[in-house]
Design a protein around this motif. Structure first.
Motif, PDB file in Angstrom:
ATOM      1  N   GLY A 121       0.815  -1.200   0.000  1.00 16.39           N
ATOM      2  CA  GLY A 121       0.000   0.000   0.000  1.00 16.39           C
ATOM      3  C   GLY A 121       0.851   1.253   0.000  1.00 16.39           C
ATOM      4  N   LEU A 122       0.223   2.350  -0.343  1.00 19.79           N
ATOM      5  CA  LEU A 122       0.921   3.629  -0.380  1.00 19.79           C
ATOM      6  C   LEU A 122       1.120   4.124   1.048  1.00 19.79           C
ATOM      7  N   SER A 123       2.376   4.267   1.470  1.00 20.14           N
ATOM      8  CA  SER A 123       2.676   4.710   2.822  1.00 20.14           C
ATOM      9  C   SER A 123       2.964   6.205   2.810  1.00 20.14           C
ATOM     10  N   THR A 124       2.120   6.971   3.490  1.00 19.50           N
ATOM     11  CA  THR A 124       2.275   8.423   3.522  1.00 19.50           C
ATOM     12  C   THR A 124       2.652   8.937   4.900  1.00 19.50           C
ATOM     13  N   GLY A 125       2.975   8.031   5.831  1.00 19.48           N
ATOM     14  CA  GLY A 125       3.275   8.467   7.177  1.00 19.48           C
ATOM     15  C   GLY A 125       1.997   8.776   7.939  1.00 19.48           C
ATOM     16  N   GLY A 126       2.153   9.135   9.173  1.00 18.96           N
ATOM     17  CA  GLY A 126       1.005   9.434  10.008  1.00 18.96           C
ATOM     18  C   GLY A 126       1.259  10.633  10.888  1.00 18.96           C
ATOM     19  N   LEU A 127       0.294  10.944  11.733  1.00 17.71           N
ATOM     20  CA  LEU A 127       0.413  12.128  12.583  1.00 17.71           C
ATOM     21  C   LEU A 127       1.596  12.007  13.536  1.00 17.71           C
ATOM     22  N   ASP A 128       1.975  10.786  13.898  1.00  9.43           N
ATOM     23  CA  ASP A 128       3.130  10.605  14.778  1.00  9.43           C
ATOM     24  C   ASP A 128       4.439  11.009  14.106  1.00  9.43           C
ATOM     25  N   ASP A 129       4.425  11.120  12.772  1.00 13.04           N
ATOM     26  CA  ASP A 129       5.625  11.523  12.043  1.00 13.04           C
ATOM     27  C   ASP A 129       5.760  13.038  11.926  1.00 13.04           C
ATOM     28  N   VAL A 130       4.731  13.756  12.359  1.00 12.24           N
ATOM     29  CA  VAL A 130       4.753  15.217  12.268  1.00 12.24           C
ATOM     30  C   VAL A 130       5.454  15.780  13.490  1.00 12.24           C
ATOM     31  N   ARG A 131       6.505  16.532  13.252  1.00  7.80           N
ATOM     32  CA  ARG A 131       7.285  17.155  14.325  1.00  7.80           C
ATOM     33  C   ARG A 131       8.040  18.343  13.733  1.00  7.80           C
ATOM     34  N   PRO A 132       8.559  19.241  14.558  1.00  3.59           N
ATOM     35  CA  PRO A 132       9.354  20.345  14.014  1.00  3.59           C
ATOM     36  C   PRO A 132      10.487  19.817  13.135  1.00  3.59           C
ATOM     37  N   GLY A 133      10.570  20.385  11.927  1.00 10.14           N
ATOM     38  CA  GLY A 133      11.588  19.955  10.981  1.00 10.14           C
ATOM     39  C   GLY A 133      11.109  18.948   9.963  1.00 10.14           C
ATOM     40  N   SER A 134       9.933  18.370  10.162  1.00 11.03           N
ATOM     41  CA  SER A 134       9.385  17.454   9.164  1.00 11.03           C
ATOM     42  C   SER A 134       8.654  18.234   8.081  1.00 11.03           C
ATOM     43  N   LEU A 135       8.285  17.528   7.031  1.00  9.36           N
ATOM     44  CA  LEU A 135       7.589  18.144   5.903  1.00  9.36           C
ATOM     45  C   LEU A 135       6.200  17.542   5.737  1.00  9.36           C
ATOM     46  N   LEU A 136       5.254  18.400   5.454  1.00  6.42           N
ATOM     47  CA  LEU A 136       3.934  17.971   5.006  1.00  6.42           C
ATOM     48  C   LEU A 136       3.895  18.216   3.504  1.00  6.42           C
ATOM     49  N   VAL A 137       3.762  17.144   2.738  1.00  6.35           N
ATOM     50  CA  VAL A 137       3.775  17.249   1.288  1.00  6.35           C
ATOM     51  C   VAL A 137       2.370  16.979   0.777  1.00  6.35           C
ATOM     52  N   ALA A 138       1.812  17.931   0.064  1.00  8.82           N
ATOM     53  CA  ALA A 138       0.443  17.794  -0.429  1.00  8.82           C
ATOM     54  C   ALA A 138       0.341  16.629  -1.405  1.00  8.82           C
ATOM     55  N   MET A 139      -0.618  15.752  -1.166  1.00  8.06           N
ATOM     56  CA  MET A 139      -0.871  14.650  -2.073  1.00  8.06           C
ATOM     57  C   MET A 139      -1.702  15.158  -3.258  1.00  8.06           C
ATOM     58  N   PRO A 140      -1.628  14.471  -4.398  1.00  5.84           N
ATOM     59  CA  PRO A 140      -2.388  14.936  -5.573  1.00  5.84           C
ATOM     60  C   PRO A 140      -3.888  15.056  -5.330  1.00  5.84           C
ATOM     61  N   SER A 141      -4.405  14.341  -4.330  1.00  2.31           N
ATOM     62  CA  SER A 141      -5.839  14.431  -4.039  1.00  2.31           C
ATOM     63  C   SER A 141      -6.219  15.739  -3.361  1.00  2.31           C
ATOM     64  N   LEU A 142      -5.237  16.476  -2.861  1.00  5.24           N
ATOM     65  CA  LEU A 142      -5.513  17.754  -2.197  1.00  5.24           C
ATOM     66  C   LEU A 142      -5.633  18.843  -3.259  1.00  5.24           C
ATOM     67  N   THR A 143      -6.848  19.271  -3.512  1.00  4.28           N
ATOM     68  CA  THR A 143      -7.103  20.221  -4.603  1.00  4.28           C
ATOM     69  C   THR A 143      -7.390  21.636  -4.125  1.00  4.28           C
ATOM     70  N   ASP A 144      -7.405  21.857  -2.811  1.00  7.52           N
ATOM     71  CA  ASP A 144      -7.579  23.213  -2.297  1.00  7.52           C
ATOM     72  C   ASP A 144      -6.466  24.084  -2.882  1.00  7.52           C
ATOM     73  N   PRO A 145      -6.799  25.142  -3.628  1.00 13.62           N
ATOM     74  CA  PRO A 145      -5.759  25.938  -4.296  1.00 13.62           C
ATOM     75  C   PRO A 145      -4.755  26.572  -3.339  1.00 13.62           C
ATOM     76  N   THR A 146      -5.129  26.732  -2.073  1.00 10.53           N
ATOM     77  CA  THR A 146      -4.196  27.306  -1.108  1.00 10.53           C
ATOM     78  C   THR A 146      -3.022  26.377  -0.855  1.00 10.53           C
ATOM     79  N   PHE A 147      -3.267  25.059  -0.898  1.00  9.75           N
ATOM     80  CA  PHE A 147      -2.219  24.100  -0.537  1.00  9.75           C
ATOM     81  C   PHE A 147      -1.917  23.066  -1.617  1.00  9.75           C
ATOM     82  N   ALA A 148      -2.614  23.090  -2.722  1.00 10.02           N
ATOM     83  CA  ALA A 148      -2.351  22.104  -3.770  1.00 10.02           C
ATOM     84  C   ALA A 148      -0.903  22.208  -4.247  1.00 10.02           C
ATOM     85  N   GLY A 149      -0.201  21.079  -4.288  1.00  9.93           N
ATOM     86  CA  GLY A 149       1.167  21.052  -4.785  1.00  9.93           C
ATOM     87  C   GLY A 149       2.196  21.693  -3.885  1.00  9.93           C
TER      88      GLY A 149
END
Length: 224
Positions: free
Chosen positions: A29-57
């Motif tokens: 399966g596609l592994s995208t990490g989870g909330l436990d992986d979010v910490r200062p210095g980590s990255l949140l990368v928008a997935m292609p399914s996120l189409t909100d123009p504020t955060f898309a891409g």
């Protein structure tokens, strides 16, 4: 030569040999990490399914994450506003392009500065010269401090207008919906000259498995 005997129907099919080809495992399966992986210095990368123009891409560098919510800045979104026109004392420490980057939709009239510190200049406590550690060599900069005092310590910096923020529980929902991949970040991401889809593909391309395959897809599906 005696032909092989037919299997006894009551004894069931013959046992498979211990060696030989195995059936291929199911595609992981596609592994995208989870909330436990979010910490200062980590990255949140928008997935292609996120189409909100504020955060898309987008690629968001996380500054803080706790029970009160999550704070970060969007990387790779340069504006047309020159740093020298607003904060002339800091322009010489900024890496190219020397412009404000749009850090997010929250408080866009607020300036946030991230600096990457040089290992040779770590002798003085960070707080004594206007630096607050975020993760590793990345620090938040107090823009009211004297930039001359930081010159020997800072390898480069970026200035952001605004930031991205999530209230308690909000990011958890978006991560569970598959809107974001949570991956490791580093100083090179903060100072990268890449912007927009190029930065998104660079970050995706260094991942593993199916997540890396997405680096060939459009960061914003609406642009396809």
């Amino acid at each position: 030569m005696t032909p092989p005997s037919s299997p006894d129907p009551e004894s069931g099919p013959p046992a498979r040999p211990a060696t030989g080809r195995r059936r291929p495992d199911a595609v992981p399966g596609l592994s995208t990490g989870g909330l436990d992986d979010v910490r200062p210095g980590s990255l949140l990368v928008a997935m292609p399914s996120l189409t909100d123009p504020t955060f898309a891409g987008t690629v968001v560098f996380v500054l803080d994450h706790n029970d009160s919510g999550t704070l970060g800045v969007v990387l790779g979104r340069p504006s047309q506003v020159e740093i020298r026109d607003v904060l002339p004392g800091w322009c010489d420490l900024a890496v190219d392009p020397g412009v404000f980057h749009v850090g997010g939709p929250c408080e866009t009239d607020t300036a946030l500065c991230l600096a990457v510190c040089d290992a040779a200049g770590r002798g003085t406590p960070a707080g004594d010269c206007g630096l607050r550690p975020v993760a590793g060599d990345v620090h938040l900069v107090d823009l009211d401090a004297d930039p001359d005092e930081l010159a020997a310590r800072v390898r480069g910096l970026r200035v952001f207008a605004g930031y991205a923020g999530w209230s308690p529980g909000q990011l958890a929902v978006e991560v569970a919906e598959g809107a974001w991949a949570c991956v490791a970040g580093g100083p090179e991401d903060v100072l990268s000259e890449l912007a927009g889809p190029e930065l998104w593909r660079r970050v995706m391309g260094r991942q593993t498995g199916r997540l890396a395959v997405l680096s060939t897809a459009p960061a914003d599906p609406s642009a396809n």
